[in-house]
Design an enzyme around this catalytic site. Structure first.
Site, PDB file in Angstrom:
ATOM      1  N   CYS A 196       1.695   3.767  -3.078  1.00 40.46           N
ATOM      2  CA  CYS A 196       0.705   4.717  -3.600  1.00 40.46           C
ATOM      3  C   CYS A 196       0.157   5.664  -2.531  1.00 40.46           C
ATOM      4  O   CYS A 196      -0.143   6.816  -2.814  1.00 40.46           O
ATOM      5  CB  CYS A 196      -0.462   3.961  -4.231  1.00 40.46           C
ATOM      6  N   HIS A 197      -0.030   5.155  -1.302  1.00 38.81           N
ATOM      7  CA  HIS A 197      -0.707   5.971  -0.281  1.00 38.81           C
ATOM      8  C   HIS A 197       0.265   6.699   0.643  1.00 38.81           C
ATOM      9  O   HIS A 197      -0.156   7.564   1.401  1.00 38.81           O
ATOM     10  CB  HIS A 197      -1.649   5.096   0.547  1.00 38.81           C
ATOM     11  N   MET A 234      -8.057   2.609  -7.781  1.00 40.49           N
ATOM     12  CA  MET A 234      -7.639   1.636  -6.769  1.00 40.49           C
ATOM     13  C   MET A 234      -7.993   0.249  -7.293  1.00 40.49           C
ATOM     14  O   MET A 234      -9.097   0.017  -7.769  1.00 40.49           O
ATOM     15  CB  MET A 234      -8.401   1.933  -5.473  1.00 40.49           C
ATOM     16  N   CYS A 277       0.798  -1.234   0.000  1.00 39.93           N
ATOM     17  CA  CYS A 277       0.000   0.000   0.000  1.00 39.93           C
ATOM     18  C   CYS A 277       0.833   1.289   0.000  1.00 39.93           C
ATOM     19  O   CYS A 277       0.426   2.297  -0.562  1.00 39.93           O
ATOM     20  CB  CYS A 277      -0.929   0.029   1.214  1.00 39.93           C
ATOM     21  N   HIS A 281       6.235  12.122 -10.593  1.00 33.38           N
ATOM     22  CA  HIS A 281       6.574  10.691 -10.622  1.00 33.38           C
ATOM     23  C   HIS A 281       7.732  10.449 -11.585  1.00 33.38           C
ATOM     24  O   HIS A 281       8.858  10.746 -11.271  1.00 33.38           O
ATOM     25  CB  HIS A 281       5.312   9.894 -10.960  1.00 33.38           C
ATOM     26  N   HIS A 315       1.830   8.429 -17.421  1.00 32.30           N
ATOM     27  CA  HIS A 315       2.911   7.574 -16.890  1.00 32.30           C
ATOM     28  C   HIS A 315       3.915   7.342 -18.021  1.00 32.30           C
ATOM     29  O   HIS A 315       3.811   6.364 -18.766  1.00 32.30           O
ATOM     30  CB  HIS A 315       2.348   6.249 -16.369  1.00 32.30           C
TER      31      HIS A 315
HETATM   32 FE1  DHE Z   1       8.338   2.229 -10.875  1.00 27.66          FE
HETATM   33  C1  DHE Z   1      10.585   4.084 -12.756  1.00 27.66           C
HETATM   34  C2  DHE Z   1       8.192   4.733  -8.610  1.00 27.66           C
HETATM   35  C3  DHE Z   1       5.812   0.599  -9.277  1.00 27.66           C
HETATM   36  C4  DHE Z   1       8.803  -0.459 -12.902  1.00 27.66           C
HETATM   37  N1  DHE Z   1       9.198   4.079 -10.740  1.00 27.66           N
HETATM   38  C5  DHE Z   1      10.086   4.660 -11.622  1.00 27.66           C
HETATM   39  C6  DHE Z   1      10.433   5.957 -11.138  1.00 27.66           C
HETATM   40  C7  DHE Z   1       9.771   6.129  -9.956  1.00 27.66           C
HETATM   41  C8  DHE Z   1       8.996   4.949  -9.715  1.00 27.66           C
HETATM   42  C9  DHE Z   1       9.828   7.338  -9.054  1.00 27.66           C
HETATM   43  C10 DHE Z   1      11.374   6.934 -11.826  1.00 27.66           C
HETATM   44  C11 DHE Z   1      12.798   6.642 -11.451  1.00 27.66           C
HETATM   45  C12 DHE Z   1      13.781   7.557 -12.167  1.00 27.66           C
HETATM   46  O1  DHE Z   1      13.659   7.760 -13.381  1.00 27.66           O
HETATM   47  O2  DHE Z   1      14.691   8.094 -11.507  1.00 27.66           O
HETATM   48  N2  DHE Z   1       7.152   2.619  -9.261  1.00 27.66           N
HETATM   49  C13 DHE Z   1       7.275   3.695  -8.468  1.00 27.66           C
HETATM   50  C14 DHE Z   1       6.286   3.667  -7.414  1.00 27.66           C
HETATM   51  O3  DHE Z   1       6.167   4.474  -6.473  1.00 27.66           O
HETATM   52  C15 DHE Z   1       5.378   2.571  -7.707  1.00 27.66           C
HETATM   53  C16 DHE Z   1       4.113   3.198  -8.286  1.00 27.66           C
HETATM   54  C17 DHE Z   1       4.894   1.772  -6.510  1.00 27.66           C
HETATM   55  C18 DHE Z   1       5.965   1.161  -5.670  1.00 27.66           C
HETATM   56  O4  DHE Z   1       5.669   0.872  -4.503  1.00 27.66           O
HETATM   57  O5  DHE Z   1       7.077   0.981  -6.106  1.00 27.66           O
HETATM   58  C19 DHE Z   1       6.158   1.834  -8.808  1.00 27.66           C
HETATM   59  N3  DHE Z   1       7.449   0.389 -11.076  1.00 27.66           N
HETATM   60  C20 DHE Z   1       6.450  -0.087 -10.310  1.00 27.66           C
HETATM   61  C21 DHE Z   1       6.086  -1.427 -10.679  1.00 27.66           C
HETATM   62  O6  DHE Z   1       5.232  -2.174 -10.120  1.00 27.66           O
HETATM   63  C22 DHE Z   1       6.874  -1.768 -11.898  1.00 27.66           C
HETATM   64  C23 DHE Z   1       5.926  -1.779 -13.093  1.00 27.66           C
HETATM   65  C24 DHE Z   1       7.584  -3.118 -11.866  1.00 27.66           C
HETATM   66  C25 DHE Z   1       8.739  -3.227 -10.929  1.00 27.66           C
HETATM   67  O7  DHE Z   1       9.806  -3.612 -11.354  1.00 27.66           O
HETATM   68  O8  DHE Z   1       8.559  -2.905  -9.756  1.00 27.66           O
HETATM   69  C26 DHE Z   1       7.808  -0.561 -11.987  1.00 27.66           C
HETATM   70  N4  DHE Z   1       9.476   1.886 -12.540  1.00 27.66           N
HETATM   71  C27 DHE Z   1       9.559   0.684 -13.173  1.00 27.66           C
HETATM   72  C28 DHE Z   1      10.545   0.790 -14.240  1.00 27.66           C
HETATM   73  C29 DHE Z   1      11.045   2.103 -14.209  1.00 27.66           C
HETATM   74  C30 DHE Z   1      10.363   2.760 -13.127  1.00 27.66           C
HETATM   75  C31 DHE Z   1      10.919  -0.329 -15.217  1.00 27.66           C
HETATM   76  C32 DHE Z   1      12.116   2.719 -15.113  1.00 27.66           C
HETATM   77  C33 DHE Z   1      11.555   3.078 -16.442  1.00 27.66           C
HETATM   78  C34 DHE Z   1      12.635   3.539 -17.398  1.00 27.66           C
HETATM   79  O9  DHE Z   1      12.537   3.166 -18.585  1.00 27.66           O
HETATM   80  O10 DHE Z   1      13.549   4.253 -16.990  1.00 27.66           O
END
Ligand code: DHE
Length: 563
Positions: free
Chosen positions: A53-54, A104, A50, A340, A382
């Site tokens: 997101c929250h 949600m 949770c 984000h 996104h």
């Molecule tokens: Fe991410 C990038 C935060 C969930 C895969 N993700 C980012 C960035 C942030 C972020 C702040 C940018 C980083 C940067 O560029 O410096 N992500 C979050 C969350 O807060 C969130 C929503 C929930 C959490 O608790 O983490 C979250 N993210 C996910 C996933 O569930 C994903 C789909 C699968 C995983 O691996 O966890 C995921 N996020 C990614 C990926 C990037 C990313 C692959 C980088 C993308 C890129 O091409 O640079």
């Protein structure tokens, strides 16, 4: 229940130092009673599913505010007070189980009935406040495994380093290094928990990865078998890192952003030795104090010795000048709340970042140090890092997909090239919205040598969309995108969990696209590779060790911010 949105985001695994979390000091008047054992279990689920997101303090960001003032029924059982709805256990159970139209997701297939009831009760209690994390704490976690003087003086392997892919193996806390030429796994490196992103040093020698538990690994790609040479923890909960890329500072510094505590840390680039921690607590763009402004995306400018550090809850974009770490100069740019992810425009002068729950894209001019534009878009943009290409009618554009809408938005970006002068009138406007078959996009990708734009939909509630990608022809955007059934092409068996097709990434030459098939933790997963010109299947990488691959980072494209 068919809801789109942030399903796996809320499933995110965040192993905070739970044991160290203090009990709430405030009385829990009127809140359901939890035994000590129930509370421990609920805390863990909250952090794992949770908090992303929250927020840890439940102030809300992408997800709604979950503080007791509206989750908790009044002591006499009243559910309404002065027009404000008090949710109470029954209503909260329904929301957690079935999700809402607001984005949600449903948890009835992840949590048991008992767990849903537990969480419905837990979020009516006062949030726990996790401990702080000081420079001294950080120093205590620093491990220099191979000192610089003991590292190779030249590249000691025959890999084409620029075409190596760093692949996040999300649920095993590992990173697979895969040879992009031979498609063979070079090494599987133990990393932080539910490792999130990888970034490259300017020289292309060092690869950095950060886990959700805040553990940063520094990997030396010159070693005979590339492996970790140093680790350090930057906090309890983190998502982003980047390096110093300005001339004269190549490989010198690394910066890492934490969700908890809300702060960023600066380290030596080649050893990870902690140098400085800066808190991001402060005022939102609305002038309200926020105790938990988390660090979202970070990028490194090549035109100034600066990082662009995006603070989620406050909506403030920080330009941090790293030329004098002791006397740190920061420009604070007001944009919109809930920043984000984001990426550079083609000129790499402007950084475009999603203020996702505000349904806006903020564009920063890193040359003038000012906000260039705040652009309204469809619901929950996104971009990942977005995608840059020249639109046949509107000139240079940067593309973002949406979690909450069935379009890809194309935003016109400025260009100093004389042949693009005629497009100036469109700058910072959403010039076109490309229709995709559903919401739930996470990543879009193209390459300067490609004529295609790849769009995933892993968060879509329909299996057939979540397991596919959609490819637009950039020479004729009036054509509907070609659907590619990635899960089917992977040859993996059908499983209860969706085999989500996620995160297209190009190889160095820009002629292949790699897509992860992100299955359940105990299901087989794969990376499926397509020929970018013909869109034909080229290769499927499967391996028993290939568990839950998600993000993939091609060394050259990441090093040079090519997307
Ligand atoms: Fe991410 C990038 C935060 C969930 C895969 N993700 C980012 C960035 C942030 C972020 C702040 C940018 C980083 C940067 O560029 O410096 N992500 C979050 C969350 O807060 C969130 C929503 C929930 C959490 O608790 O983490 C979250 N993210 C996910 C996933 O569930 C994903 C789909 C699968 C995983 O691996 O966890 C995921 N996020 C990614 C990926 C990037 C990313 C692959 C980088 C993308 C890129 O091409 O640079």
């Amino acid at each position: 229940m068919k809801t789109f949105g942030v399903r796996n985001f809320t499933r995110a695994l965040v192993p905070l130092a739970l044991a160290a979390i203090s009990a709430p000091a405030l009385a829990q008047e009127g809140a359901p009673q939890l035994t000590a054992e129930e509370k421990e279990k609920a805390k863990k689920i909250y952090f794992e599913r949770c908090a992303g997101c929250h927020g840890v303090l439940r102030k809300g960001a992408t997800g709604k505010n979950l503080e007791p003032h509206w989750t908790k029924k009044l002591p006499d059982g009243t559910v309404q007070e002065g027009g404000t709805l008090k949710l109470g256990t029954n209503r909260l159970e329904k929301i957690i189980a079935l999700g809402t139209e607001g984005g949600m997701v449903n948890f009835d297939d992840i949590l048991t009935k008992e767990e849903i009831n537990l969480m419905a009760r837990y979020i009516q209690t006062t949030p726990d406040v996790p401990p702080e994390f000081s420079l001294k704490d950080m120093m205590a976690t620093w491990k220099l495994i191979v000192p610089v003087e003991q590292r190779p003086k030249k590249k000691m392997n025959s890999y084409n380093i620029e075409n190596i892919f760093a692949v996040t193996l999300r649920d095993t806390g590992e990173l697979a290094l895969i040879d992009g030429d031979t498609k063979q796994i070079i090494n599987i490196v133990k990393t932080g928990y539910a490792v999130h992103i990888s970034r490259m040093s300017k020289s292309g020698r060092y690869l950095y990865t950060v886990g959700r538990d805040g553990l940063v690994n520094l990997i030396d790609l010159w070693m005979e078998k590339p492996d970790t040479v140093a680790t350090v923890k930057i906090g309890y909960d983190a998502r982003s890192v980047d390096t110093s890329k300005f001339k004269g500072y190549e490989d010198k510094y690394l910066v890492g952003g934490s969700y908890w505590p809300p702060q960023y840390a600066i380290m030596e680039g080649d050893t990870l030795k902690p140098l400085k921690i800066v808190s991001t607590r402060g005022m939102t763009v609305d002038g309200e104090y926020h105790p938990e402004p988390r660090v979202a995306s970070i990028v490194s400018s090549e035109i100034k010795p600066e990082w662009v550090i995006n603070i989620k809850e406050t909506g403030q974009i920080l330009l941090v000048d790293y030329s004098d770490i002791k006397n740190l100069k920061t420009t604070t740019i007001e944009s919109a709340k809930f920043l984000h992810d984001g990426g550079w425009d083609a000129s790499k002068r402007y950084f475009l970042v999603a203020a996702n729950a505000s349904h806006k894209i903020a564009a920063v001019d890193t040359k003038t140090g000012k906000l260039a534009a705040l652009i309204d878009t469809k619901k929950i943009p996104h971009p990942g890092r977005g995608a840059n290409f020249v639109h046949p009618k509107y000139g240079p554009v940067w593309a973002t997909g949406h979690l909450g809408a069935d379009v890809v938005s194309l935003i016109s970006t400025p260009s100093e090239k004389p042949q693009h002068a005629k497009y100036k009138q469109y700058n910072w406007k959403v010039v076109e919205e490309l229709k995709v078959p559903g919401a739930g996009n996470l990543f879009v990708k193209t390459h300067p040598k490609s004529k295609h734009l790849w769009v995933d939909l892993p968060q879509n509630p329909e299996r057939e969309l979540a397991e596919a990608v959609f490819v637009f022809d950039l020479t004729d955007l009036s054509k509907p995108p070609v659907k590619i059934d990635v899960a089917k092409d992977s040859g993996l068996p059908m499983t209860k969990a969706f085999r989500r097709a996620v995160h297209p990434e190009y190889n160095k030459n820009g002629d292949e696209v790699w897509i992860s098939v992100w299955g359940g933790k105990s299901d087989p997963s794969a990376i499926v590779i397509y020929d970018d010109k013909t869109l034909k299947l080229k290769k499927v990488i499967t391996d028993p060790k290939m568990i839950t691959p998600t993000g993939k980072f091609n060394v050259y494209n990441t090093q040079h911010d090519i997307y």
